[in-house]
Design an enzyme around this catalytic site. Structure first.
Site, mmCIF file in Angstrom:
data_model
loop_
_atom_site.group_PDB
_atom_site.id
_atom_site.type_symbol
_atom_site.label_atom_id
_atom_site.label_comp_id
_atom_site.label_asym_id
_atom_site.label_seq_id
_atom_site.Cartn_x
_atom_site.Cartn_y
_atom_site.Cartn_z
ATOM 1 N NE ARG A 71 -4.197 1.713 1.765
ATOM 2 C CZ ARG A 71 -4.723 2.621 2.577
ATOM 3 N NH1 ARG A 71 -4.248 2.772 3.785
ATOM 4 N NH2 ARG A 71 -5.727 3.359 2.168
ATOM 5 C CG HIS A 75 -1.302 5.487 -0.144
ATOM 6 N ND1 HIS A 75 -1.935 6.058 0.926
ATOM 7 C CD2 HIS A 75 -2.178 4.589 -0.648
ATOM 8 C CE1 HIS A 75 -3.144 5.529 1.072
ATOM 9 N NE2 HIS A 75 -3.309 4.632 0.138
ATOM 10 C CG ASN A 102 -1.450 9.980 8.505
ATOM 11 O OD1 ASN A 102 -2.552 9.739 8.946
ATOM 12 N ND2 ASN A 102 -0.592 10.748 9.129
ATOM 13 C CG HIS A 202 -8.200 -3.811 -1.309
ATOM 14 N ND1 HIS A 202 -9.246 -2.936 -1.500
ATOM 15 C CD2 HIS A 202 -7.105 -3.022 -1.103
ATOM 16 C CE1 HIS A 202 -8.805 -1.687 -1.414
ATOM 17 N NE2 HIS A 202 -7.508 -1.707 -1.182
HETATM 18 C C1 HEM Z 1 -9.153 1.145 -6.189
HETATM 19 C C2 HEM Z 1 -9.219 2.013 -5.230
HETATM 20 C C3 HEM Z 1 -8.741 1.762 -3.821
HETATM 21 C C4 HEM Z 1 -9.387 2.168 -2.713
HETATM 22 C C5 HEM Z 1 -10.701 2.915 -2.661
HETATM 23 C C6 HEM Z 1 -8.612 1.728 -1.588
HETATM 24 C C7 HEM Z 1 -8.933 1.966 -0.274
HETATM 25 C C8 HEM Z 1 -8.338 1.370 0.803
HETATM 26 C C9 HEM Z 1 -8.737 1.563 2.160
HETATM 27 C C10 HEM Z 1 -9.834 2.500 2.643
HETATM 28 C C11 HEM Z 1 -7.970 0.745 2.929
HETATM 29 C C12 HEM Z 1 -8.059 0.536 4.427
HETATM 30 C C13 HEM Z 1 -7.124 1.419 5.150
HETATM 31 C C14 HEM Z 1 -7.301 1.268 6.625
HETATM 32 O O1 HEM Z 1 -8.420 1.357 7.104
HETATM 33 O O2 HEM Z 1 -6.310 1.061 7.297
HETATM 34 C C15 HEM Z 1 -7.081 0.053 2.048
HETATM 35 C C16 HEM Z 1 -6.139 -0.866 2.442
HETATM 36 C C17 HEM Z 1 -5.223 -1.410 1.604
HETATM 37 N N1 HEM Z 1 -5.047 -1.118 0.281
HETATM 38 FE FE1 HEM Z 1 -6.305 -0.071 -0.891
HETATM 39 N N2 HEM Z 1 -7.512 1.052 -2.023
HETATM 40 C C18 HEM Z 1 -7.533 1.072 -3.388
HETATM 41 C C19 HEM Z 1 -6.556 0.560 -4.212
HETATM 42 C C20 HEM Z 1 -5.423 -0.068 -3.767
HETATM 43 C C21 HEM Z 1 -4.292 -0.397 -4.595
HETATM 44 C C22 HEM Z 1 -4.164 -0.044 -6.071
HETATM 45 C C23 HEM Z 1 -3.404 -1.034 -3.805
HETATM 46 C C24 HEM Z 1 -2.043 -1.580 -4.141
HETATM 47 C C25 HEM Z 1 -1.655 -1.969 -5.319
HETATM 48 C C26 HEM Z 1 -3.995 -1.134 -2.492
HETATM 49 C C27 HEM Z 1 -3.445 -1.792 -1.432
HETATM 50 C C28 HEM Z 1 -4.001 -1.842 -0.178
HETATM 51 C C29 HEM Z 1 -3.495 -2.701 0.878
HETATM 52 C C30 HEM Z 1 -2.386 -3.726 0.745
HETATM 53 C C31 HEM Z 1 -4.252 -2.406 2.008
HETATM 54 C C32 HEM Z 1 -4.090 -2.995 3.388
HETATM 55 C C33 HEM Z 1 -3.182 -2.109 4.198
HETATM 56 C C34 HEM Z 1 -2.740 -2.691 5.508
HETATM 57 O O3 HEM Z 1 -3.152 -3.782 5.901
HETATM 58 O O4 HEM Z 1 -1.916 -2.040 6.161
HETATM 59 N N3 HEM Z 1 -5.209 -0.507 -2.502
HETATM 60 N N4 HEM Z 1 -7.315 0.473 0.754
HETATM 61 C C1 NAG Z 2 -1.462 11.272 10.691
HETATM 62 O O1 NAG Z 2 -2.099 12.498 10.443
HETATM 63 C C2 NAG Z 2 -2.629 13.093 11.587
HETATM 64 C C3 NAG Z 2 -3.324 14.357 11.175
HETATM 65 O O2 NAG Z 2 -3.844 14.264 9.883
HETATM 66 C C4 NAG Z 2 -1.493 13.358 12.588
HETATM 67 O O3 NAG Z 2 -2.031 13.899 13.770
HETATM 68 C C5 NAG Z 2 -0.765 12.064 12.903
HETATM 69 O O4 NAG Z 2 0.343 12.310 13.718
HETATM 70 C C6 NAG Z 2 -0.295 11.395 11.636
HETATM 71 N N1 NAG Z 2 0.267 10.074 11.941
HETATM 72 C C7 NAG Z 2 1.440 9.649 11.476
HETATM 73 C C8 NAG Z 2 1.841 8.275 11.882
HETATM 74 O O5 NAG Z 2 2.154 10.309 10.756
#
Ligand code: HEM
Ligand code: NAG
Ligand code: NAG
Ligand code: NAG
Length: 350
Positions: A71, A75, A102, A202
């Site tokens: 991820r 980003h 973040n 995902h």
């Molecule tokens: C298509 C649109 C996408 C949306 C709307 C989206 C949105 C999100 C959101 C909301 C999360 C959860 C974050 C959290 O709550 O911690 C997430 C997690 C994640 N996303 Fe996406 N994402 C997208 C595309 C992608 C792409 C293109 C990749 C990588 C190639 C990716 C890789 C991941 C991974 C690996 C996680 C898990 C992160 C973790 O476990 O730390 N996502 N994504």
């Molecule tokens: C993430 O962003 C928030 C505010 O947007 C900040 O307060 C926080 O320290 C940030 N966390 C990290 C791990 O950088």
């Protein structure tokens, strides 16, 4: 004597400047950099083995390394290009990683790059960019969770700009529709097919409850006849999510994004969508919308086809906004600009 030497030095300095200007004029502008898998063949031939060893050790310590690193790469590339701008730490908390999005970037992704950079520096100091190390690590974590393996293109420089205010509107949100997702990806020359394939990431990792509880408890308009639960959820899956995520849950709880095979990089994500088990609106929409459904079905039915499309899309993702020449540098410390040029992020606040 002293004077003559000084003059000569100045003269050769001038020559050097002229030569540099010539080289700079010949370099392609940023975004059209010539990347290549053997970019470091003569300058750091073991870079991939060094990074792989660090990543393997880190994955063994915690599986979170896999989704976190993958991820982080996504980003990084979508904001300012694949230039490690997301790794910059700012004293004023106004760098890219400090943007509201973040919260979800798990520290293990940053840690992986920082550790790998330290090992690479021992072998070939000042040669390999943090952006390239992140690209290699993102490939490695996929391969290490039984996903595909591909040749990573290298030759990116690390960026000179990292600002939180640059993030808004560049990253997809969990409530977005397919047309909007496709438009966002198209900005980076990524097709709808690429977008569907990349969403397959995902299949690993975690999401915080707050990203989808709206679908569980506040779906549709308030009032008579409104569904509290998004009816596109499979009912049993919705119950499972409600049990894990009570209505007013804080930021602390997270669930597996692929409840079937949470730690395997496989095509289960697409099969889940066909059964109403897409966690976010943006996931489920890929199956609902006719523009993306054929690709979802294709990937659900044939993992090889998913892997091929994912590899292609990751290579394309890795070409986004690549920096060359004076637009970048090889950072010594991945978390700081060489000249600590935080002025650029401060300027935007004034
Ligand atoms: C298509 C649109 C996408 C949306 C709307 C989206 C949105 C999100 C959101 C909301 C999360 C959860 C974050 C959290 O709550 O911690 C997430 C997690 C994640 N996303 Fe996406 N994402 C997208 C595309 C992608 C792409 C293109 C990749 C990588 C190639 C990716 C890789 C991941 C991974 C690996 C996680 C898990 C992160 C973790 O476990 O730390 N996502 N994504
Ligand atoms: C993430 O962003 C928030 C505010 O947007 C900040 O307060 C926080 O320290 C940030 N966390 C990290 C791990 O950088
Ligand atoms: C966009 O993608 C197409 C097809 O993959 C490729 O031929 C073209 O060079 C790309 N353009 C840019 C600016 O990256
Ligand atoms: C899956 O796709 C690959 C690549 O297109 C193809 O070679 C293979 O025959 C397909 N497998 C099945 C079971 O359809």
């Amino acid at each position: 004597m002293q004077k003559a030497m000084e003059k000569r030095r100045r003269c050769s300095n001038l020559l050097a400047v002229a030569a540099l200007a010539l080289v700079a004029a010949m370099l392609p502008p940023s975004g059209e950099a010539k990347l290549s898998p053997d970019y470091y063949r003569s300058t750091c031939p073991d870079v991939e083995a060094i990074v792989r060893a660090v990543v393997a050790k880190k994955v063994k310590e915690t599986f979170v390394t896999v989704p976190a690193t993958l991820r982080l790469f996504f980003h990084d590339c979508f904001v300012e290009g694949c230039d490690a701008s997301v790794i910059i730490a700012s004293r004023d908390n106004d760098a890219e990683k400090d943007a509201p999005d973040n919260v979800s970037l798990a520290g293990d992704g940053f840690d992986t790059v920082v550790r790998a950079k330290a090992e690479v520096e021992k072998e070939c100091p000042g040669v390999v960019s943090c952006a390239d190390i992140l690209a290699i690590a993102a490939r490695d974590v996929v391969a290490m969770s039984s996903g595909p393996h591909w040749a990573v293109e290298l030759g990116r420089l690390d960026g000179l700009v990292s600002k939180a205010v640059g993030v808004a509107g560049r990253l997809p949100g969990p409530d977005m529709r397919v047309a909007d997702l496709a438009a966002l990806f198209a900005r980076h020359n990524l097709t709808t097919l690429d977008m569907v394939a990349l969403s397959g990431a995902h299949t690993v990792g975690f999401a915080h409850c707050t990203r989808f509880t709206g679908r569980l408890y506040r779906h549709g308009a308030v009032g008579a006849g409104a569904h509290a639960v998004d009816p596109s959820y499979d009912p049993a899956y919705a119950r499972q999510l409600m049990a894990a995520c009570p209505p007013d849950v804080g930021e602390t709880i997270a669930v597996d994004m692929d409840p079937i095979t949470p730690t395997a990089f496989d095509n289960a994500y697409y099969g889940n969508l066909a059964r109403g088990m897409g966690l976010f609106t943006s996931d489920q929409a890929l199956h609902t919308d006719g523009a993306s459904r054929p690709a979802v079905r294709d990937f659900a039915g044939n993992q090889t086809r998913f892997f091929e499309a994912f590899k292609d899309a990751m290579v394309k993702l890795g070409r986004v906004g690549v920096k060359t020449g004076r637009h970048g540098e090889i950072r010594r410390d991945c978390t700081a600009f060489n000249k600590k040029i935080e002025a650029s992020s401060r300027r935007l606040h004034n």
